[in-house]
Each structure stands twice: as structure tokens, then as C-alpha cells.
Design a protein around this motif. Structure first.
Motif, PDB file in Angstrom:
ATOM      1  N   ASN A 110       0.821  -1.216   0.000  1.00 39.29           N
ATOM      2  CA  ASN A 110       0.000   0.000   0.000  1.00 39.29           C
ATOM      3  C   ASN A 110       0.850   1.259   0.000  1.00 39.29           C
ATOM      4  O   ASN A 110       0.368   2.351   0.307  1.00 39.29           O
ATOM      5  N   TYR A 111       2.108   1.095  -0.364  1.00 38.66           N
ATOM      6  CA  TYR A 111       3.025   2.220  -0.511  1.00 38.66           C
ATOM      7  C   TYR A 111       4.147   1.756  -1.433  1.00 38.66           C
ATOM      8  O   TYR A 111       4.699   0.662  -1.248  1.00 38.66           O
ATOM      9  N   GLY A 112       4.481   2.570  -2.444  1.00 41.70           N
ATOM     10  CA  GLY A 112       5.519   2.206  -3.394  1.00 41.70           C
ATOM     11  C   GLY A 112       4.935   1.569  -4.644  1.00 41.70           C
ATOM     12  O   GLY A 112       3.793   1.112  -4.671  1.00 41.70           O
ATOM     13  N   TYR A 113       5.734   1.563  -5.696  1.00 41.07           N
ATOM     14  CA  TYR A 113       5.295   1.191  -7.051  1.00 41.07           C
ATOM     15  C   TYR A 113       6.146   0.032  -7.550  1.00 41.07           C
ATOM     16  O   TYR A 113       7.376   0.049  -7.440  1.00 41.07           O
ATOM     17  N   ILE A 114       5.505  -1.005  -8.135  1.00 41.26           N
ATOM     18  CA  ILE A 114       6.245  -2.123  -8.708  1.00 41.26           C
ATOM     19  C   ILE A 114       6.004  -2.199 -10.211  1.00 41.26           C
ATOM     20  O   ILE A 114       4.958  -1.776 -10.719  1.00 41.26           O
ATOM     21  N   TYR A 115       6.977  -2.741 -10.917  1.00 42.24           N
ATOM     22  CA  TYR A 115       6.852  -3.021 -12.347  1.00 42.24           C
ATOM     23  C   TYR A 115       6.495  -4.504 -12.502  1.00 42.24           C
ATOM     24  O   TYR A 115       7.308  -5.376 -12.196  1.00 42.24           O
ATOM     25  N   SER A 116       5.308  -4.790 -13.022  1.00 45.16           N
ATOM     26  CA  SER A 116       4.898  -6.188 -13.148  1.00 45.16           C
ATOM     27  C   SER A 116       5.785  -6.947 -14.126  1.00 45.16           C
ATOM     28  O   SER A 116       6.044  -8.145 -13.938  1.00 45.16           O
ATOM     29  N   ASN A 117       6.266  -6.284 -15.186  1.00 44.40           N
ATOM     30  CA  ASN A 117       7.103  -6.963 -16.173  1.00 44.40           C
ATOM     31  C   ASN A 117       8.487  -7.291 -15.638  1.00 44.40           C
ATOM     32  O   ASN A 117       9.216  -8.082 -16.254  1.00 44.40           O
ATOM     33  N   ASN A 118       8.864  -6.678 -14.538  1.00 47.34           N
ATOM     34  CA  ASN A 118      10.179  -6.909 -13.941  1.00 47.34           C
ATOM     35  C   ASN A 118      10.044  -7.402 -12.503  1.00 47.34           C
ATOM     36  O   ASN A 118      10.848  -7.060 -11.641  1.00 47.34           O
ATOM     37  N   ALA A 133      11.538  -7.713  -7.230  1.00 45.98           N
ATOM     38  CA  ALA A 133      10.738  -6.726  -7.951  1.00 45.98           C
ATOM     39  C   ALA A 133      11.554  -5.483  -8.255  1.00 45.98           C
ATOM     40  O   ALA A 133      12.358  -5.034  -7.438  1.00 45.98           O
ATOM     41  N   MET A 134      11.327  -4.930  -9.427  1.00 48.98           N
ATOM     42  CA  MET A 134      11.811  -3.591  -9.737  1.00 48.98           C
ATOM     43  C   MET A 134      10.783  -2.615  -9.174  1.00 48.98           C
ATOM     44  O   MET A 134       9.598  -2.674  -9.507  1.00 48.98           O
ATOM     45  N   ALA A 135      11.219  -1.733  -8.277  1.00 47.61           N
ATOM     46  CA  ALA A 135      10.288  -0.895  -7.528  1.00 47.61           C
ATOM     47  C   ALA A 135      10.804   0.533  -7.448  1.00 47.61           C
ATOM     48  O   ALA A 135      11.993   0.798  -7.633  1.00 47.61           O
ATOM     49  N   ARG A 136       9.884   1.459  -7.152  1.00 42.74           N
ATOM     50  CA  ARG A 136      10.253   2.865  -6.988  1.00 42.74           C
ATOM     51  C   ARG A 136       9.269   3.547  -6.060  1.00 42.74           C
ATOM     52  O   ARG A 136       8.162   3.054  -5.816  1.00 42.74           O
ATOM     53  N   GLY A 137       9.672   4.680  -5.550  1.00 39.33           N
ATOM     54  CA  GLY A 137       8.798   5.467  -4.714  1.00 39.33           C
ATOM     55  C   GLY A 137       7.945   6.401  -5.554  1.00 39.33           C
ATOM     56  O   GLY A 137       8.346   6.830  -6.640  1.00 39.33           O
ATOM     57  N   VAL A 138       6.742   6.720  -5.059  1.00 40.04           N
ATOM     58  CA  VAL A 138       5.825   7.639  -5.728  1.00 40.04           C
ATOM     59  C   VAL A 138       5.914   8.984  -5.026  1.00 40.04           C
ATOM     60  O   VAL A 138       5.421   9.143  -3.897  1.00 40.04           O
ATOM     61  N   VAL A 139       6.529   9.964  -5.686  1.00 42.55           N
ATOM     62  CA  VAL A 139       6.791  11.246  -5.045  1.00 42.55           C
ATOM     63  C   VAL A 139       5.489  11.971  -4.706  1.00 42.55           C
ATOM     64  O   VAL A 139       5.405  12.678  -3.696  1.00 42.55           O
ATOM     65  N   SER A 140       4.442  11.774  -5.534  1.00 41.86           N
ATOM     66  CA  SER A 140       3.178  12.469  -5.278  1.00 41.86           C
ATOM     67  C   SER A 140       2.335  11.815  -4.188  1.00 41.86           C
ATOM     68  O   SER A 140       1.293  12.360  -3.802  1.00 41.86           O
ATOM     69  N   ASP A 141       2.746  10.669  -3.698  1.00 46.38           N
ATOM     70  CA  ASP A 141       2.052  10.051  -2.561  1.00 46.38           C
ATOM     71  C   ASP A 141       2.222  10.957  -1.342  1.00 46.38           C
ATOM     72  O   ASP A 141       3.341  11.342  -0.998  1.00 46.38           O
ATOM     73  N   PRO A 142       1.139  11.313  -0.673  1.00 44.80           N
ATOM     74  CA  PRO A 142       1.254  12.198   0.502  1.00 44.80           C
ATOM     75  C   PRO A 142       2.186  11.647   1.581  1.00 44.80           C
ATOM     76  O   PRO A 142       2.710  12.424   2.393  1.00 44.80           O
ATOM     77  N   ASN A 143       2.395  10.342   1.593  1.00 46.30           N
ATOM     78  CA  ASN A 143       3.249   9.731   2.610  1.00 46.30           C
ATOM     79  C   ASN A 143       4.668   9.471   2.124  1.00 46.30           C
ATOM     80  O   ASN A 143       5.442   8.780   2.797  1.00 46.30           O
ATOM     81  N   PHE A 176       8.459  10.176  -9.723  1.00 48.85           N
ATOM     82  CA  PHE A 176       8.888   8.955  -9.055  1.00 48.85           C
ATOM     83  C   PHE A 176      10.329   9.086  -8.584  1.00 48.85           C
ATOM     84  O   PHE A 176      11.075   9.968  -9.016  1.00 48.85           O
ATOM     85  N   SER A 177      10.707   8.167  -7.716  1.00 52.22           N
ATOM     86  CA  SER A 177      12.107   8.085  -7.309  1.00 52.22           C
ATOM     87  C   SER A 177      12.874   7.235  -8.319  1.00 52.22           C
ATOM     88  O   SER A 177      12.310   6.767  -9.321  1.00 52.22           O
ATOM     89  N   ASP A 178      14.152   7.015  -8.063  1.00 53.34           N
ATOM     90  CA  ASP A 178      14.920   6.078  -8.880  1.00 53.34           C
ATOM     91  C   ASP A 178      14.405   4.661  -8.672  1.00 53.34           C
ATOM     92  O   ASP A 178      13.786   4.344  -7.655  1.00 53.34           O
ATOM     93  N   ASP A 179      14.637   3.811  -9.673  1.00 54.55           N
ATOM     94  CA  ASP A 179      14.204   2.418  -9.603  1.00 54.55           C
ATOM     95  C   ASP A 179      15.218   1.580  -8.838  1.00 54.55           C
ATOM     96  O   ASP A 179      16.428   1.758  -9.001  1.00 54.55           O
ATOM     97  N   ARG A 180      14.717   0.628  -8.043  1.00 53.68           N
ATOM     98  CA  ARG A 180      15.588  -0.243  -7.264  1.00 53.68           C
ATOM     99  C   ARG A 180      15.111  -1.689  -7.354  1.00 53.68           C
ATOM    100  O   ARG A 180      13.947  -1.947  -7.680  1.00 53.68           O
ATOM    101  N   ILE A 181      16.015  -2.614  -7.085  1.00 53.95           N
ATOM    102  CA  ILE A 181      15.667  -4.030  -7.062  1.00 53.95           C
ATOM    103  C   ILE A 181      15.384  -4.404  -5.617  1.00 53.95           C
ATOM    104  O   ILE A 181      16.261  -4.354  -4.763  1.00 53.95           O
ATOM    105  N   LEU A 182      14.131  -4.780  -5.364  1.00 52.53           N
ATOM    106  CA  LEU A 182      13.703  -5.146  -4.022  1.00 52.53           C
ATOM    107  C   LEU A 182      13.584  -6.665  -3.948  1.00 52.53           C
ATOM    108  O   LEU A 182      12.840  -7.272  -4.718  1.00 52.53           O
ATOM    109  N   VAL A 183      14.305  -7.270  -3.012  1.00 55.71           N
ATOM    110  CA  VAL A 183      14.254  -8.711  -2.787  1.00 55.71           C
ATOM    111  C   VAL A 183      13.612  -8.928  -1.420  1.00 55.71           C
ATOM    112  O   VAL A 183      14.105  -8.416  -0.412  1.00 55.71           O
ATOM    113  N   VAL A 184      12.501  -9.677  -1.394  1.00 53.21           N
ATOM    114  CA  VAL A 184      11.758  -9.881  -0.148  1.00 53.21           C
ATOM    115  C   VAL A 184      11.517 -11.371   0.055  1.00 53.21           C
ATOM    116  O   VAL A 184      11.035 -12.059  -0.844  1.00 53.21           O
ATOM    117  N   LYS A 185      11.842 -11.865   1.244  1.00 53.67           N
ATOM    118  CA  LYS A 185      11.571 -13.258   1.601  1.00 53.67           C
ATOM    119  C   LYS A 185      10.319 -13.308   2.482  1.00 53.67           C
ATOM    120  O   LYS A 185      10.258 -12.658   3.532  1.00 53.67           O
TER     121      LYS A 185
END
Length: 393
Positions: A110-118, A133-143, A176-185
Motif C-alpha cells: 500500500n506504498y511504493g510502485y512495482i513493475y509487473s514486467n520486472n 521486484a523492480m520498484a520505486r517510490g511515488v513522489v506524489s504520494d502524501p506519505n 517517481f524516485s529512482d528504480d531499485r531491485i527489491l528482494v523480499v523473503k
């Protein structure tokens, strides 16, 4: 009336006999998923977990004014991330089912943006799973904050925040912010056990920022929980080590890149992380190609198998194994690599001709291990032809 793009899954039985005996498949159950945006609902994967149950993953869209998620056409209490503008925030859904289609638990961001293709979701040996996941922050999100990449609402309703290292905050852009590789277990119960963030060097070239400077195309997990990630990168990659430092990979062929993410540039990479998401080893090509990438990775009985693409006017090698790339043609290559030390067993190449628009005619879509063989699937642009350099695949 708002337009809804709907994702759906269904389980049918008797499909094999339907193909061979012309029986009619039986629909056992089906579910639909949708956000309230006109785009942004994309299935990611459907996998079987080691406990015999199933996991569905999906990307769904939300805005600050339209946050809620619909399941089977019924509004739920799941809310996505905020976004102000004409686009949307792309959220991640992870939903576990039994064979009867009953929901066991659900997790979503419920916070942050993912690329489904990546984004890749793979089962881990002890019953849980790993999300890359390739993910980034949403600058326009109030949080929005530069210290956090994503929030996950876990199976028990609690929030897990995937935060950045103190010395590596997000780089904020216009939207948006820069894109990052997020690895979550994740555990078998839908709880986050740990996360790891890989990020790239962001710089400005010809007034463009290199915020999109890497693409994690595929991932897999071995019998010990080690994680393999492959793709393409364009500046530098910073991978966390177990001792708190980082390992740096450097791309060598993008000195003249202007930062446009649509350009076909950059080099291939393969990463091996341990079962805590920390750096173990890596592999890059040698030879300064025009472009190279690794599209799919599959672990099988001590080896990892990959397919990729390349164009190059120079000799291109992978661990001293030549990839017969061409400066004009697009080359597809297949490789077997020892999972223990990332030494290359062999590389085989096939070449297809380039189409008139100079786009990639090769699309490597998937890799699977089945009955002692590795299957690579994909598609070609019409009027393309394969020429085999070597006979063994």
C-alpha cells in the motif's frame, strides 16, 4: 463510468485429456481482481508452493482518490498507494490458495510502485517464497519519504516497511524516485522475514537522469535458498554484503548513453545472493557489446540455465566462452552455469535477422525444467529466421 481492467485466474481440470481425447475441460473455480484505475491490473505469476498450495501474484492500480481493491467484483478493505496525476500507483498483491480455490491468506503493498514486467515470484524450499521486484517510490504520494521503498500489509494485518540503507536514500524525481531491485523473503504464513535492496548509480547525462538504470528480468532459488537474479544494467549496481558494505558492478558500454530509458544499451549481469539476500558472487560479460542482457534463469540439479540476447561488433565472452554476437544481427544465446561458483559450462548461440524498425525480434519469455530437460519459450517477429552456430542446446 470508470473503465476497469480486470485480472482473472481460473483452475481447470482434465486439460491434458481434453487435448488428446477431445474431452471438455471442467472449470472448477475462478477469481477476478481489479483496482479502480483504467489501467494497471496485470497478472504476474501463478506458482505452486512446496506445501502443495498455490500463490497468485498480481499488480493492481490505485490513486489517492481511488485506493480500494476489488476481489470477485466486491470492494475489499485493501487500499493501495497514493498517486496524484494521470497515471497510477502499481501495487503488488500476493494471495495464497488451496486446490479448491479457497483463500488461505492475502498480502498486498500500500506504498511504493512495482513493475509487473520486472517482478518474479518463486517458491523457496522450506515452504515460503521470494519476491524480486523492480520498484520505486511515488513522489506524489502524501506519505512519500526517501527512506522507504515499499510497505507491505502482511497476512496478519501488520505493516512491514522495506526501508533503504541510511547512506542510500531514494533519489527523488518529478513523479517517481529512482528504480531499485527489491528482494523480499516471505514465510509460508505470509509474513516478511527479511528484505534486501539493490540500487544503481543515478547521474544526469544530457539533461536526462539515469533513474531507470537496471532491469531484473528473472530470478530463481536453489535447494539451499540461494537466490539468482539476472538482467541488464546501465551504470553501476550496488549489492549489499553480509558485513554491511556493498559490492559494486560497473557497466562499461554506456559512456555515450544520454540517460533515455528507451535506448537499447547496457550489459548483462547475473547475481547470486545467499538465503538472507546478501551478495555471494556475480558474473558479467566481457567485450564491450552494443547491448547484452540475460532474460531468464532456471536452477536445476546444481546448474543454472539462462537465455539472453546481444549485439556486438567486438568479441563477446562469458567466463571465457565466446558468444557469437553480431553487430547487425540480434543474437540469442543459451548458457549452462555451475550454481556453486558461477563458472560457465557452455554457451550456445542462434542468430535472427533484424527487422526494419531495428527493434528486437527475439523475445525470451520463460524457462522451465521438466522431465530432465530445460525448456525456453518465447516468440519472434514474423519473417525472422534462425541460423544455428552450434548444434547443442
Amino acid at each position: 463510468m470508470k473503465k476497469h481492467l480486470i485480472s482473472a485466474i481460473a483452475l481447470t481440470m482434465g486439460l491434458t485429456t481434453a487435448v488428446f481425447a477431445e474431452n471438455t475441460p471442467t472449470l472448477n473455480w475462478a477469481h477476478t481482481y481489479q483496482g479502480l484505475t483504467s489501467a494497471g491490473n496485470s497478472p504476474i505469476s501463478w506458482i505452486k508452493l512446496s506445501d502443495g498450495n498455490y500463490l497468485y501474484s498480481d499488480e493492481w492500480g490505485s490513486k489517492t482518490s481511488d485506493l480500494n481493491f476489488y476481489f470477485d467484483n466486491v470492494e475489499t478493505d485493501k487500499t493501495g498507494g497514493g498517486y496524484e496525476g494521470t497515471s497510477y500507483c502499481a501495487n503488488l498483491l500476493l494471495q495464497k490458495y488451496n486446490a479448491d480455490g479457497d483463500t488461505i491468506w492475502s498480502v498486498h503493498s500500500n506504498y511504493g510502485y512495482i513493475y509487473s514486467n520486472n517482478t518474479t515470484v518463486v517458491a523457496s524450499p522450506e515452504g515460503g517464497f521470494v519476491v524480486v521486484a523492480m520498484a520505486r517510490g511515488v513522489v506524489s504520494d502524501p506519505n512519500y519519504t526517501t527512506s522507504k521503498l515499499m510497505d507491505f500489509v502482511q497476512a496478519d494485518g501488520s505493516i512491514y516497511s522495506a526501508t533503504c540503507a541510511d547512506d542510500a536514500p531514494l533519489v527523488s524525481g518529478n513523479n517517481f524516485s529512482d528504480d531499485r531491485i527489491l528482494v523480499v523473503k516471505f514465510s509460508n504464513e505470509g509474513m516478511v522475514e527479511w528484505h534486501s535492496i539493490i540500487y544503481g548509480e543515478v547521474k544526469t547525462i544530457d539533461t536526462r537522469t539515469t533513474a531507470t538504470n537496471h532491469y531484473p528480468y528473472s530470478a530463481d532459488v536453489d535447494d539451499d535458498g540461494n537466490i539468482y537474479i539476472c538482467g541488464n544494467f546501465r551504470t553501476k549496481l550496488y549489492i549489499p554484503n553480509a558485513n554491511g558494505t556493498v559490492t559494486t558492478l560497473t557497466c562499461t558500454n554506456t559512456d555515450s548513453w544520454n540517460g533515455d530509458s528507451q535506448n537499447v544499451v547496457g550489459e548483462m549481469y547475473l547475481l547470486k545472493l545467499n538465503n538472507q539476500g546478501k551478495y555471494v558472487a556475480s558474473l558479467q560479460g566481457v567485450g564491450d557489446p552494443t547491448f547484452s542482457c540475460l532474460d531468464n534463469v532456471k536452477y536445476y540439479k546444481g546448474n543454472i540455465y539462462l537465455n539472453g540476447r546481444a549485439t556486438s561488433s567486438n568479441t563477446l565472452t562469458l567466463d571465457n566462452n565466446t558468444i557469437n554476437a553480431d553487430a547487425t544481427y540480434q543474437t540469442m544465446f543459451l548458457t549452462s552455469i555451475n550454481a556453486d561458483n558461477l563458472s560457465v559450462n557452455y554457451v550456445n548461440t542462434l542468430t535472427s535477422v533484424k527487422n526494419s524498425a531495428s527493434r528486437f525480434v527475439i523475445q525470451n519469455k520463460n524457462a522451465q525444467a521438466l522431465n530432465g530437460k530445460i525448456y525456453f519459450t518465447g516468440c519472434l517477429t514474423p519473417r525472422s529466421a534462425y541460423t544455428a552456430y552450434t548444434g547443442r542446446l
